[in-house]
Design a protein around this motif. Structure first.
Motif, PDB file in Angstrom:
ATOM      1  N   UNK A   1       1.114  -1.410   0.002  1.00 32.06           N
ATOM      2  CA  UNK A   1      -0.006   0.155  -0.091  1.00 32.06           C
ATOM      3  C   UNK A   1       0.771   1.748  -0.471  1.00 32.06           C
ATOM      4  N   UNK A   2       1.984   0.985   0.253  1.00 32.31           N
ATOM      5  CA  UNK A   2       3.102   2.477   0.993  1.00 32.31           C
ATOM      6  C   UNK A   2       3.759   2.456  -0.516  1.00 32.31           C
ATOM      7  N   UNK A   3       3.684   1.649  -1.406  1.00 34.97           N
ATOM      8  CA  UNK A   3       4.728   1.532  -2.627  1.00 34.97           C
ATOM      9  C   UNK A   3       5.450   0.269  -2.584  1.00 34.97           C
ATOM     10  N   UNK A   4       6.379   0.450  -4.178  1.00 36.59           N
ATOM     11  CA  UNK A   4       7.868   0.079  -4.007  1.00 36.59           C
ATOM     12  C   UNK A   4       9.211   1.137  -4.057  1.00 36.59           C
ATOM     13  N   UNK A   5      10.151   0.619  -3.660  1.00 39.34           N
ATOM     14  CA  UNK A   5      11.225   1.242  -3.399  1.00 39.34           C
ATOM     15  C   UNK A   5      12.253   0.637  -4.537  1.00 39.34           C
TER      16      UNK A   5
ATOM     17  N   UNK B   1      13.919   5.163  -6.749  1.00 37.04           N
ATOM     18  CA  UNK B   1      13.131   5.731  -7.418  1.00 37.04           C
ATOM     19  C   UNK B   1      11.976   4.677  -6.259  1.00 37.04           C
ATOM     20  N   UNK B   2      11.260   5.949  -5.718  1.00 34.89           N
ATOM     21  CA  UNK B   2       9.496   5.281  -5.432  1.00 34.89           C
ATOM     22  C   UNK B   2       8.530   4.983  -5.718  1.00 34.89           C
ATOM     23  N   UNK B   3       8.026   4.286  -6.096  1.00 35.02           N
ATOM     24  CA  UNK B   3       6.650   3.976  -6.782  1.00 35.02           C
ATOM     25  C   UNK B   3       5.457   4.182  -5.814  1.00 35.02           C
ATOM     26  N   UNK B   4       4.431   5.094  -6.350  1.00 35.43           N
ATOM     27  CA  UNK B   4       4.166   5.174  -5.219  1.00 35.43           C
ATOM     28  C   UNK B   4       2.659   5.020  -5.926  1.00 35.43           C
ATOM     29  N   UNK B   5       1.727   3.452  -5.883  1.00 32.57           N
ATOM     30  CA  UNK B   5       0.784   3.403  -6.772  1.00 32.57           C
ATOM     31  C   UNK B   5       1.425   3.207  -7.660  1.00 32.57           C
TER      32      UNK B   5
END
Length: 390
Positions: free
Chosen positions: A319-323, A352-356
């Motif tokens: 839910x908080x994304x991928x790093x 990179x921080x993928x938020x959704x």
């Protein structure tokens, strides 16, 4: 004001307090699917960048501003056709504007697809990757210097599970620049092709024959060519290496060799690019080349995506994304014979921080090393980007 896009992205990432955050970040009402399968949707890409330079011999100025502001639409009917049109309000230029027809819709068998309009030429795997899907904020040195970019034309492409091929013929772009014509082809073998496990090996080649322009006095001017690039920074026009401008150009041959390997959260991508410029006046050919290679690791365990012969972003499972963390080395040599365009190699570290699936925050640190005619300039560059894309 420079921090506003970052604050905005954080607010969007947080979402409504009583909502399912992951669903809110992923399922945006950006398209409508009709009963016959036709899908009509919005194209939106907004990027805000900040570049800070040091050790650049006073040649660079820090900057923060909009990088891209794309707005457009698409319509598609799976297995039949698709069409896309969008415009960049930042550069004031049309981007992809094309219509593509699937052969299976007419012939009861899939012999590939025909595309008409403005699209990207195929030599440079990194160049044809959508700007919101690249691992690093800017393209590598050889991609920026050698990639031909978008042109108006027609191309044919066919895809199978373990291979793909394309052939295209292109003219100038929609802005009326780069007059001439280009014949280009690309092929790739994909022996491994399943989610989280990919091996892609490809080759692309083209021949561009630029035309001279007619000036304001009605005089025909000879065709020109130029190869240069900034140090992988998008908010500067300063090029540490440059061939200068050539006149009397007959044709430019480009070659690209591409590789992508994905294994779970790990991936490696590399590319070799070459350009050979020939002249009408008997002058010796001008040959340049370069390459890049990078590795990435998705700390949160997801994989980079691969489809339609190219890569795309990590899809977060949390839910908080991928790093994701990545490290790239790139090199470009613009010296050949009497032309001392210079040599440069860069190291780039990225996060990179993928938020959704519609929001991403990026940070890059570039250490560049250049030598042109004995002038050595080795800048440090820090880049930040906040982006929203649909």
């Amino acid at each position: 004001m420079a921090s506003f896009p970052w604050v905005l992205a954080a607010v969007l990432a947080a979402g409504p307090a009583n909502a399912d955050t992951n669903d809110w970040l992923t399922n945006w009402p950006t398209h409508e699917t009709f009963g016959d399968g036709t899908d009509l949707g919005l194209v939106l890409r907004y990027q805000y960048d900040a570049n800070e330079f040091s050790n650049g011999d006073g040649k660079f100025a820090d900057a923060h501003t909009n990088r891209r502001k794309y707005l457009g639409f698409y319509v598609k009917k799976p297995g039949v056709y698709d069409a896309t049109v969008y415009y960049d309000f930042q550069s004031k230029a049309w981007q992809d504007v094309f219509f593509r027809l699937q052969s299976a819709a007419l012939l009861d068998q899939d012999f590939g697809a025909l595309r008409f309009g403005q699209s990207k030429t195929p030599v440079s795997f990194e160049g044809v990757t959508t700007s919101t899907q690249t691992t690093f904020i800017e393209l590598a040195l050889p991609s920026q210097a050698i990639y031909e970019n978008r042109r108006i034309g027609v191309d044919w492409a066919i895809q199978r599970t373990h291979w793909l091929a394309s052939l295209g013929y292109y003219g100038e772009n929609l802005a009326g620049k780069n007059p001439g014509h280009t014949l280009a082809a690309r092929a790739a073998w994909v022996p491994l092709h399943q989610p989280g496990e990919v091996l892609h090996l490809g080759v692309a080649a083209s021949q561009e024959r630029p035309y001279g322009i007619v000036d304001a006095l009605g005089v025909q001017q000879p065709a020109t060519a130029s190869f240069k690039t900034p140090p992988e920074a998008g908010l500067t026009t300063v090029a540490l290496v440059s061939s200068g401008t050539f006149t009397g150009v007959d044709h430019i041959n480009r070659l690209g060799l591409e590789e992508v390997w994905i294994e779970g959260p790990w991936s490696v991508q590399s590319e070799y690019l070459q350009a050979q410029t020939s002249f009408k006046n008997g002058r010796p050919d001008y040959d340049i080349d370069g390459f890049y290679a990078f590795g990435s690791w998705v700390l949160t365990g997801e994989s980079r995506q691969y489809h339609d012969g190219n890569v795309s972003n990590v899809i977060p499972e949390h839910s908080w994304g991928a790093l994701e963390f990545a490290l790239r080395y790139s090199e470009l040599d613009l010296n050949d014979g009497r032309v001392l365009g210079g040599r440069e190699h860069d190291w780039t570290a990225g996060a990179n921080w993928y938020v959704g699936t519609h929001l991403r925050l990026q940070a890059n640190y570039i250490r560049a090393f250049s030598d042109r005619r004995g002038l050595v300039i080795n800048p440090h560059v820090v880049e930040l980007r906040a982006e929203i894309f649909i």
